[in-house]
Scaffold this active site. Structure first.
Site, short mmCIF file in Angstrom:
data_model
loop_
_atom_site.label_atom_id
_atom_site.label_comp_id
_atom_site.label_asym_id
_atom_site.label_seq_id
_atom_site.Cartn_x
_atom_site.Cartn_y
_atom_site.Cartn_z
N TYR A 107 0.86 -1.18 0.00
CA TYR A 107 0.00 0.00 0.00
C TYR A 107 0.90 1.24 0.00
O TYR A 107 1.75 1.37 0.87
CB TYR A 107 -0.87 0.02 1.25
CG TYR A 107 -1.85 -1.12 1.33
CD1 TYR A 107 -1.45 -2.37 1.79
CD2 TYR A 107 -3.18 -0.96 0.94
CE1 TYR A 107 -2.35 -3.44 1.86
CE2 TYR A 107 -4.08 -2.01 0.99
CZ TYR A 107 -3.65 -3.24 1.45
OH TYR A 107 -4.54 -4.29 1.50
N PRO A 133 -12.46 0.07 -1.28
CA PRO A 133 -11.73 -1.21 -1.39
C PRO A 133 -10.40 -1.25 -0.64
O PRO A 133 -9.80 -2.31 -0.50
CB PRO A 133 -11.50 -1.35 -2.89
CG PRO A 133 -11.59 0.02 -3.42
CD PRO A 133 -12.56 0.75 -2.56
N LYS A 174 -12.32 -5.33 2.35
CA LYS A 174 -13.37 -5.87 3.23
C LYS A 174 -14.67 -6.24 2.51
O LYS A 174 -15.51 -6.92 3.09
CB LYS A 174 -13.70 -4.84 4.32
CG LYS A 174 -12.58 -4.66 5.34
CD LYS A 174 -12.26 -5.98 6.04
CE LYS A 174 -10.97 -5.91 6.85
NZ LYS A 174 -10.47 -7.24 7.18
#
Ligand code: APR
Ligand code: PHB
Length: 394
Positions: free
Chosen positions: A202, A294, A298
């Site tokens: 990320y 997103p 989840k």
């Protein structure tokens, strides 16, 4: 036609519910407005919580994820040009997530339903739900020009955000909460080896969010944050790869294997919850009731936990002759949904660049990232939410 539970929608929620109800000996039919190929053609999520994997195994469709799913023990956060591992497995006492695409989950569920000879009506047009405030609910739909009817005990609205079920409840009986984010995700699917096959990466850079993910050891999934009014036509593959590289650290950028995109699209981000999730004999599950950005992966996992709770509630009704499960379904599901909404909103707020976030707001984001990767307590909070909170947290 007569059945015990009429399920609207043959996405992951509807198919998983149908499988679990069948296992409990509860008759069900699924009405889906699209074709199977259309449903399979939707490119969606790819990270499964252990509870979701366990549910697939319980439903008898665990072979694919066991064979091809890839265990992820950690994730990585990259900001200010440095990548930081978060040892999710170690921080959660041994929990992990599994990389396995929603398309594959849906295909496994479809194949199992077909093999069991269970009724699924594809291309069911003009599906309408009726009399769910009484004890004789029914569903009407058109197929091959004929108007047909399903009489049932319960209706499960697994028809997604744009479905008919939530839209059919009396206006005053439902409350909707929504937050729309001021950016979108440009996603690319490519048949190239993932740059980080065992840890989703990320990224938060001055140019915006990025994500390095995968579907298998030969298929990668990447995203970059983009303006809401951006157009996918403005993004050549080369422009995408260059932009992705510019948002991560130099080592990772140097190792990215590029190739032609096989899917490229822009999706908006929103948080949404509709309360309650039960209206007489009509129940909502999955995207029909809630949407998450997103970022926290989840969406599919929340759909699965709704279905777990709803299938056990219906089994209590039919098998144990107890109303407790269906009476408590909405409250029980919403308790987990709101915690996942919080986590998804928090991670989205932390990892994206907001148009109005400059000065103090930007410094707060940077301070939180710095704190997160250097504090075991802060990393534990991220990790326990990432692997998925328990179905019931008391
Ligand atoms: N009649 C019949 N079927 C319908 C109708 C209708 N009026 N409206 C929608 N459907 C079908 C859609 O065609 C779709 O196949 O319901 C299905 C809903 O599936 P999803 O939208 O995938 O929702 P769900 O099954 O809850 O799965 C949630 O999908 O959007 C992602 O991030 C989300 O991963 C999560 C998962
Ligand atoms: C994906 O692979 O599509 C994915 C992975 C992790 C996320 C979001 C999306 O947090």
């Amino acid at each position: 036609m007569r059945t015990q539970v009429a399920i609207i929608g043959a996405g992951p929620s509807g198919l998983l519910l149908g499988a679990l109800l069948h296992k409990a000996g509860i008759d069900n039919v699924i009405l889906e407005r699209q074709t199977p190929d259309y449903v399979l053609g939707r490119i969606r999520a790819g990270i499964l919580e252990q509870t979701t994997v366990d549910m697939l195994v319980e439903a008898g469709v665990g072979a694919g994820v066991k064979k091809d799913g890839i265990a992820h023990h950690s994730i990585e956060l990259v900001f200010s040009g440095v990548r930081h591992p978060i040892d999710v497995h170690g921080l959660t006492g041994g929990k992990l997530v599994t990389a396995y695409g929603q398309t594959e989950v849906t295909r496994d569920l479809m194949d199992a339903r077909n093999s069991a000879g269970l009724p699924t009506v594809y291309e069911a047009a003009n599906v309408s739900v009726h009399d769910f405030d009484g004890d004789r609910p029914r569903v009407t739909y058109q197929k091959d020009g004929q108007m047909l009817e399903v009489n049932c005990d319960f209706i499960a609205g697994c028809d997604g955000f744009h479905g008919v079920c939530r839209a059919s409840v009396p206006a005053g009986s439902i409350t909707e909460y929504e937050k729309v984010y001021p950016f979108g995700w440009l996603g690319v699917l490519a048949d190239v080896p993932p740059v980080s096959p065992h840890a989703i990466v990320y990224g938060n850079s001055p140019k915006g969010f990025s994500l390095c993910s995968m579907r298998s050891m030969t298929r990668s999934r990447y995203y970059v944050q983009c303006p809401l009014d951006d157009k996918v036509e403005a993004w050549s593959d080369q422009r995408f790869w260059d932009e992705l590289r510019s948002r991560i650290d130099p080592e990772l950028a140097a190792n990215i294997v590029t190739g032609p995109s096989i899917e490229k699209s822009i999706a908006p981000l929103r948080s949404f919850v509709a309360e309650p999730m039960r209206f007489g004999s009509l129940f909502l599950a999955g995207d029909a009731s809630h949407i998450v950005p997103p970022t926290g992966a989840k969406g599919l996992n929340l759909a699965a936990s709704d279905v777990k709770m709803l299938s056990s509630a219906l089994a209590q009704h039919y098998v144990d002759k107890s109303p407790n499960g269906i009476d408590n379904y909405s409250q029980r599901a919403l308790a987990r949904i709101w915690k996942a909404e919080r986590f998804s909103w928090w991670l989205t707020s932390l990892m994206h660049r907001f148009p109005d976030s400059e000065g103090f707001g930007q410094k707060m984001q940077e301070a939180e990232l710095d704190y997160l990767v250097h504090s075991k307590a802060a990393s534990m909070v991220l990790a326990e939410n990432y692997v998925g909170l328990p179905l019931d947290q008391h």
